[in-house]
Structures are given as C-alpha cells and as structure tokens.
Design a protein around this motif. Structure first.
Motif, PDB file in Angstrom:
ATOM      1  N   ALA A  33      15.308  71.135  43.340  1.00 61.90           N
ATOM      2  CA  ALA A  33      15.428  70.988  44.796  1.00 61.90           C
ATOM      3  C   ALA A  33      14.086  70.943  45.504  1.00 61.90           C
ATOM      4  O   ALA A  33      13.993  70.433  46.628  1.00 61.90           O
ATOM      5  N   ILE A  34      13.038  71.439  44.838  1.00 66.89           N
ATOM      6  CA  ILE A  34      11.742  71.551  45.522  1.00 66.89           C
ATOM      7  C   ILE A  34      10.581  70.905  44.769  1.00 66.89           C
ATOM      8  O   ILE A  34       9.486  70.803  45.319  1.00 66.89           O
ATOM      9  N   GLU A  35      10.811  70.474  43.529  1.00 67.73           N
ATOM     10  CA  GLU A  35       9.731  69.893  42.725  1.00 67.73           C
ATOM     11  C   GLU A  35       9.216  68.597  43.365  1.00 67.73           C
ATOM     12  O   GLU A  35       9.974  67.654  43.571  1.00 67.73           O
ATOM     13  N   PRO A  36       7.906  68.521  43.670  1.00 69.18           N
ATOM     14  CA  PRO A  36       7.390  67.346  44.373  1.00 69.18           C
ATOM     15  C   PRO A  36       7.111  66.126  43.483  1.00 69.18           C
ATOM     16  O   PRO A  36       7.048  65.009  43.980  1.00 69.18           O
ATOM     17  N   GLU A  37       6.921  66.343  42.184  1.00 69.76           N
ATOM     18  CA  GLU A  37       6.523  65.252  41.294  1.00 69.76           C
ATOM     19  C   GLU A  37       7.730  64.610  40.608  1.00 69.76           C
ATOM     20  O   GLU A  37       8.523  65.290  39.962  1.00 69.76           O
ATOM     21  N   PHE A  38       7.823  63.282  40.715  1.00 70.52           N
ATOM     22  CA  PHE A  38       8.960  62.560  40.148  1.00 70.52           C
ATOM     23  C   PHE A  38       9.103  62.802  38.647  1.00 70.52           C
ATOM     24  O   PHE A  38      10.206  63.076  38.151  1.00 70.52           O
ATOM     25  N   HIS A  39       7.997  62.682  37.884  1.00 69.17           N
ATOM     26  CA  HIS A  39       8.102  62.796  36.432  1.00 69.17           C
ATOM     27  C   HIS A  39       8.485  64.199  35.995  1.00 69.17           C
ATOM     28  O   HIS A  39       9.142  64.381  34.969  1.00 69.17           O
ATOM     29  N   VAL A  40       8.121  65.195  36.793  1.00 76.07           N
ATOM     30  CA  VAL A  40       8.543  66.565  36.479  1.00 76.07           C
ATOM     31  C   VAL A  40      10.035  66.726  36.773  1.00 76.07           C
ATOM     32  O   VAL A  40      10.771  67.339  35.997  1.00 76.07           O
ATOM     33  N   ARG A  41      10.494  66.144  37.879  1.00 77.96           N
ATOM     34  CA  ARG A  41      11.930  66.205  38.194  1.00 77.96           C
ATOM     35  C   ARG A  41      12.752  65.546  37.088  1.00 77.96           C
ATOM     36  O   ARG A  41      13.826  66.032  36.714  1.00 77.96           O
ATOM     37  N   GLU A  42      12.248  64.430  36.559  1.00 78.25           N
ATOM     38  CA  GLU A  42      12.948  63.764  35.464  1.00 78.25           C
ATOM     39  C   GLU A  42      13.036  64.659  34.232  1.00 78.25           C
ATOM     40  O   GLU A  42      14.057  64.688  33.538  1.00 78.25           O
ATOM     41  N   MET A  43      11.982  65.419  33.964  1.00 76.57           N
ATOM     42  CA  MET A  43      12.000  66.339  32.821  1.00 76.57           C
ATOM     43  C   MET A  43      12.950  67.512  33.081  1.00 76.57           C
ATOM     44  O   MET A  43      13.633  67.984  32.155  1.00 76.57           O
ATOM     45  N   LEU A  44      13.008  67.968  34.317  1.00 82.01           N
ATOM     46  CA  LEU A  44      13.954  69.036  34.668  1.00 82.01           C
ATOM     47  C   LEU A  44      15.395  68.552  34.444  1.00 82.01           C
ATOM     48  O   LEU A  44      16.224  69.284  33.904  1.00 82.01           O
ATOM     49  N   ARG A 103      26.192  70.085  47.705  1.00 79.85           N
ATOM     50  CA  ARG A 103      26.588  70.475  49.064  1.00 79.85           C
ATOM     51  C   ARG A 103      25.429  71.128  49.817  1.00 79.85           C
ATOM     52  O   ARG A 103      25.602  71.600  50.943  1.00 79.85           O
ATOM     53  N   SER A 104      24.255  71.133  49.210  1.00 80.77           N
ATOM     54  CA  SER A 104      23.081  71.752  49.822  1.00 80.77           C
ATOM     55  C   SER A 104      22.665  71.026  51.103  1.00 80.77           C
ATOM     56  O   SER A 104      22.890  69.822  51.253  1.00 80.77           O
ATOM     57  N   GLU A 105      22.044  71.748  52.014  1.00 85.65           N
ATOM     58  CA  GLU A 105      21.493  71.125  53.220  1.00 85.65           C
ATOM     59  C   GLU A 105      20.192  70.385  52.920  1.00 85.65           C
ATOM     60  O   GLU A 105      19.751  69.544  53.705  1.00 85.65           O
ATOM     61  N   ARG A 106      19.567  70.699  51.790  1.00 88.20           N
ATOM     62  CA  ARG A 106      18.302  70.069  51.403  1.00 88.20           C
ATOM     63  C   ARG A 106      18.585  68.723  50.719  1.00 88.20           C
ATOM     64  O   ARG A 106      19.280  68.669  49.700  1.00 88.20           O
ATOM     65  N   ALA A 107      18.051  67.643  51.266  1.00 88.50           N
ATOM     66  CA  ALA A 107      18.337  66.308  50.741  1.00 88.50           C
ATOM     67  C   ALA A 107      17.911  66.166  49.279  1.00 88.50           C
ATOM     68  O   ALA A 107      18.644  65.589  48.465  1.00 88.50           O
ATOM     69  N   GLN A 108      16.737  66.662  48.930  1.00 87.92           N
ATOM     70  CA  GLN A 108      16.270  66.525  47.551  1.00 87.92           C
ATOM     71  C   GLN A 108      17.187  67.259  46.581  1.00 87.92           C
ATOM     72  O   GLN A 108      17.409  66.795  45.457  1.00 87.92           O
ATOM     73  N   ALA A 109      17.735  68.384  46.998  1.00 90.22           N
ATOM     74  CA  ALA A 109      18.667  69.128  46.140  1.00 90.22           C
ATOM     75  C   ALA A 109      19.907  68.289  45.870  1.00 90.22           C
ATOM     76  O   ALA A 109      20.379  68.187  44.726  1.00 90.22           O
ATOM     77  N   ARG A 110      20.444  67.646  46.916  1.00 93.58           N
ATOM     78  CA  ARG A 110      21.622  66.806  46.746  1.00 93.58           C
ATOM     79  C   ARG A 110      21.314  65.609  45.848  1.00 93.58           C
ATOM     80  O   ARG A 110      22.064  65.293  44.918  1.00 93.58           O
ATOM     81  N   SER A 111      20.189  64.958  46.128  1.00 97.20           N
ATOM     82  CA  SER A 111      19.820  63.762  45.390  1.00 97.20           C
ATOM     83  C   SER A 111      19.611  64.053  43.907  1.00 97.20           C
ATOM     84  O   SER A 111      20.134  63.342  43.036  1.00 97.20           O
ATOM     85  N   GLN A 112      18.857  65.098  43.601  1.00 94.31           N
ATOM     86  CA  GLN A 112      18.552  65.385  42.199  1.00 94.31           C
ATOM     87  C   GLN A 112      19.774  65.893  41.447  1.00 94.31           C
ATOM     88  O   GLN A 112      19.950  65.589  40.270  1.00 94.31           O
TER      89      GLN A 112
END
Length: 222
Positions: free
Chosen positions: A49-60, A81-90
């Motif tokens: 939900a908070i990781e800024p780097e794309f390649h790290v998010r992919e590894m997560l 259902r999170s209010e944080r867009a990145q949390a929903r997207s990931q």
C-alpha cells in the motif's frame, strides 16, 4: 525455531521492508517469497500500500503469490476496500496474479469505474483474469462504459482487457461505435480494429479510428 528466533526473523523482515534502500527492500521481499511464511502475509500486504518503487511492489506481489491463496486472498479482499488508491490497485493486481476465482464477486462495478486510473486499470486486469464462464458478456458491458477514458496508456489497458474477453465484446463494442461522444466512438473503433488484427498495434488502430470518426463527422456536415 524458538519464540525468540521467530521474533528476530519478524523484526528483520520488518526492518528490511522499511529500509530506505530500494535494493534492500527488494532483496527482503525476494527472501520472504523464496521461503514463504504465513507470519509475513500481513506485512507484505501492508507494504504494498505504501511502497514507492514499482519493481519492489512487483516483488511484494510475487512473494504473496508464493503463499497459500486461502491465507492471502481474504487479506487482499479487505485491502481493495481501502481508502488508499495504491492499496486498492496493488491488491487487485495481486489478485489477478493469484487467479483465485473465489475473488470474483469482490470485483465490483465501483472498482471497474474507480476514479483513480491505476485502480481502474488493475480492476480491469483482475476482472478479465477472474471472470467465471458465462459472465463475460456482462463484464464486457461494464468495461465498455469506460471507453474513451483517460490518456493513451489507460485506453490501451482497457482495449487489452476487452480483447482478452474475445468476440463476446463485439455487440457492446459496436453499440459504443454509435455513441454521441466522438472520443468514445474512436476508442471503440480502435479496439475493434485491434481485435481483428492484434499485430497492427494500438497506435495504428487509433489513427485508423480517428480517420473513421473524422469522415463520419464530415459526412454529417455534408
């Protein structure tokens, strides 16, 4: 493993995923995925939900796919259902990679039409990956309501999602070709061209669609 050793491992993973160095975070996520441990599922989801780097998010995401779906999917369904867009997207992205169709009912129209383009794009990909047999036509109808949305990258994502459903999209796509808004007609035409000739490329399809719409407009004026 003793309780103190488990605590040490948990602290090590938490510190690694919170490290200021992206390479350290990447290696930590890789290590967690290489040796899956249910203790770290919540931490992986929270970090997505908070990781800024794309390649790290992919590894997560990869690390989460290494754990049993029975343990990860409920956490991810809560996250969409999170209010944080990145949390929903990931979370949606990860669900599409896991491919557990039990998540399908959670892919709601509100997610498919989310105001955030990244969330909507992730929802489109997840929906296409999870749609059960017999629901494709209804999904095509929901997706075509988003034709003409956003910039080129967003439109390409939607076209790819629609095309992945196959020819079931044609009735709703053809209906969209008569839409009163030119950019919706253009996107519908480009998607149909790409469905017919996948090797042509999206840019060519868009240019062809622009010409068709322009000719239609000239015909009306004439």
């Amino acid at each position: 493993m003793t309780m103190s050793e488990q605590d040490t491992d948990t602290i090590r993973v938490l510190q690694g995923l919170e490290n200021s160095s992206a390479s350290v975070r990447l290696r930590t996520a890789l290590a967690v995925g290489t040796t899956p441990d249910p203790r770290f599922i919540d931490t992986l989801v929270e970090r997505c939900a908070i990781e800024p780097e794309f390649h790290v998010r992919e590894m997560l995401t990869w690390a989460l796919t290494r754990h049993p779906p029975s343990m990860t999917v409920p956490e991810l369904l809560h996250e969409i259902r999170s209010e944080r867009a990145q949390a929903r997207s990931q979370a949606l992205h990860t669900l599409s990679k896991i491919g557990d169709r039990r998540a399908w009912p959670a892919i709601t129209r509100s997610l498919l039409t989310d105001a955030d383009d990244e969330v909507a794009r992730s929802a489109w990909r997840a929906a296409v990956a999870l749609v059960p047999e017999g629901e494709e036509h209804a999904l095509a109808g929901a997706l075509t309501t988003q034709l003409g949305r956003g910039e080129r990258e967003t439109q390409l994502s939607l076209s790819r999602a629609l095309i992945a459903l196959g020819e079931v999209i044609l009735p709703t796509l053809r209906a969209a070709m008569t839409h009163p808004r030119p950019h919706v007609r253009q996107h519908a035409i480009a998607t149909e061209r790409l469905l017919r000739d996948p090797d042509a490329g999206f840019e060519w399809a868009v240019e062809e669609a622009k010409r068709v719409v322009a000719l239609e407009g000239a015909g009306r004026e004439g």
